[in-house]
Design a protein around this motif. Structure first.
Motif, PDB file in Angstrom:
ATOM      1  N   THR A 184       0.842  -1.196   0.000  1.00  0.00           N
ATOM      2  CA  THR A 184       0.000   0.000   0.000  1.00  0.00           C
ATOM      3  C   THR A 184       0.876   1.243   0.000  1.00  0.00           C
ATOM      4  N   GLU A 185       0.491   2.223  -0.769  1.00  0.00           N
ATOM      5  CA  GLU A 185       1.281   3.444  -0.953  1.00  0.00           C
ATOM      6  C   GLU A 185       1.227   4.307   0.307  1.00  0.00           C
ATOM      7  N   THR A 186       2.209   4.148   1.179  1.00  0.00           N
ATOM      8  CA  THR A 186       2.290   4.942   2.407  1.00  0.00           C
ATOM      9  C   THR A 186       3.727   5.376   2.643  1.00  0.00           C
ATOM     10  N   ASP A 190       7.444   3.313   2.140  1.00  0.00           N
ATOM     11  CA  ASP A 190       8.621   3.890   1.490  1.00  0.00           C
ATOM     12  C   ASP A 190       9.838   3.795   2.399  1.00  0.00           C
ATOM     13  N   THR A 200      10.831   3.168  -4.873  1.00  0.00           N
ATOM     14  CA  THR A 200      10.055   3.190  -6.111  1.00  0.00           C
ATOM     15  C   THR A 200      10.279   1.926  -6.928  1.00  0.00           C
ATOM     16  N   LYS A 203       8.531  -1.076  -5.244  1.00  0.00           N
ATOM     17  CA  LYS A 203       7.077  -1.038  -5.445  1.00  0.00           C
ATOM     18  C   LYS A 203       6.708  -1.375  -6.885  1.00  0.00           C
ATOM     19  N   ASP A 204       7.489  -0.889  -7.835  1.00  0.00           N
ATOM     20  CA  ASP A 204       7.227  -1.218  -9.237  1.00  0.00           C
ATOM     21  C   ASP A 204       7.358  -2.711  -9.480  1.00  0.00           C
ATOM     22  N   ARG A 214      -1.129  -3.086  -9.737  1.00  0.00           N
ATOM     23  CA  ARG A 214      -0.664  -1.869  -9.076  1.00  0.00           C
ATOM     24  C   ARG A 214      -0.648  -2.080  -7.573  1.00  0.00           C
ATOM     25  N   VAL A 215      -0.028  -1.147  -6.855  1.00  0.00           N
ATOM     26  CA  VAL A 215      -0.086  -1.181  -5.396  1.00  0.00           C
ATOM     27  C   VAL A 215      -1.373  -0.505  -4.950  1.00  0.00           C
ATOM     28  N   GLN A 217      -3.936   1.905  -2.455  1.00  0.00           N
ATOM     29  CA  GLN A 217      -3.973   3.238  -1.874  1.00  0.00           C
ATOM     30  C   GLN A 217      -4.594   3.170  -0.478  1.00  0.00           C
TER      31      GLN A 217
END
Length: 250
Positions: A184-186, A190, A200, A203-204, A214-215, A217
């Motif tokens: 999840t994009e957090t 990161d 990055t 995650k890719d 995709r990841v 949200q």
């Protein structure tokens, strides 16, 4: 948006960023009075501004029992009961077997396991009969990841709590479910992946493995939490709801 949680009282631990912040915002948008926790005052102040509505921020470390007591004392000053607890606060880091220290183990389990346990247990005198508890687990709790064994074990414990607590709370008709986010994009993710281009790239790579392509949200996890806490899930109890784009299913 609806008013599913109008006049409801909701506690979200770790509500200053990522999934916790997104979930607190979602509850607030649907009419709830929301209490959030966090360790840093500046982050709490920013979260209050971002969440809006009826939100109260309590500074504290969820791994410290005295701080959990302060949270519920603050709730009790404004409300006679709690409708929903989202035990979200947690974290971890990569440490391979052979390099795990007592400090790493304690830091992870104090927040992810001890903190979740006592967040829920200390809520019980205020939590209304027929209320809802949602625990933030992780897909890591059911799969293997190099150098992530302590975190994964802590999240497996959280998932186990849901299975057992539905029996302990059966007579009070309190539902307990776990949400298990995937990638999840957090900001926390990161940091876990090393930040910048390294994060990055990781995650890719992971996005290419996820059937959804995709990841996730944070708000997508939040919507799953609100479902589990709502009357729409009135016969959903003890489950682990994966919100991961399908990765854990293949």
């Amino acid at each position: 948006m609806t008013d599913r949680f109008l006049n409801k009282v909701v506690v979200v631990t770790g509500g200053t960023s990522g999934i916790g912040l997104a979930t607190a915002k979602a509850f607030s948008r649907e009419g709830a009075s929301v209490f959030i926790t966090g360790r840093r005052q500046e982050a709490l102040d920013a979260a209050v501004r971002a969440i809006g509505g009826q939100v109260t921020a309590i500074r504290g470390d969820i791994g410290q029992l005295a701080d959990i007591d302060r949270l519920y004392n603050a709730v009790q000053q404004k409300h006679s009961q709690i409708d929903v607890v989202f035990a979200n606060a947690g974290g971890g880091s990569f440490v391979p077997l052979g390099a795990i220290t007592e400090e790493h183990f304690a830091a992870t389990f104090d927040t992810n396991v001890k903190g979740v346990l006592f967040t829920v247990q200390k809520a019980l005198p205020l939590l209304k009969d027929g209320g809802a508890i949602v625990l933030n687990a992780s897909t890591a709790g059911g799969s293997g990841t190099p150098a992530l064994s302590v975190y994964a074990a802590s999240k497996a414990a959280v998932r186990s709590f849901a299975r057992n607590w539905i029996l302990d709370l059966k007579d009070r008709h309190i539902r307990v479910n776990a949400v298990s986010p995937g990638v999840t994009e957090t900001a926390g993710l990161d940091a876990l992946f090393g930040g910048g281009d390294q994060a990055t790239g990781t995650k890719d790579h992971l996005a290419g493995l996820i059937p959804a392509g995709r990841v996730g949200q944070p708000d997508e996890i939040a919507q799953a939490v609100l479902f589990l806490a709502s009357e729409a899930a009135s016969f959903v109890n003890g489950v682990e709801l994966f919100v991961d784009g399908g990765l854990a299913q293949i």
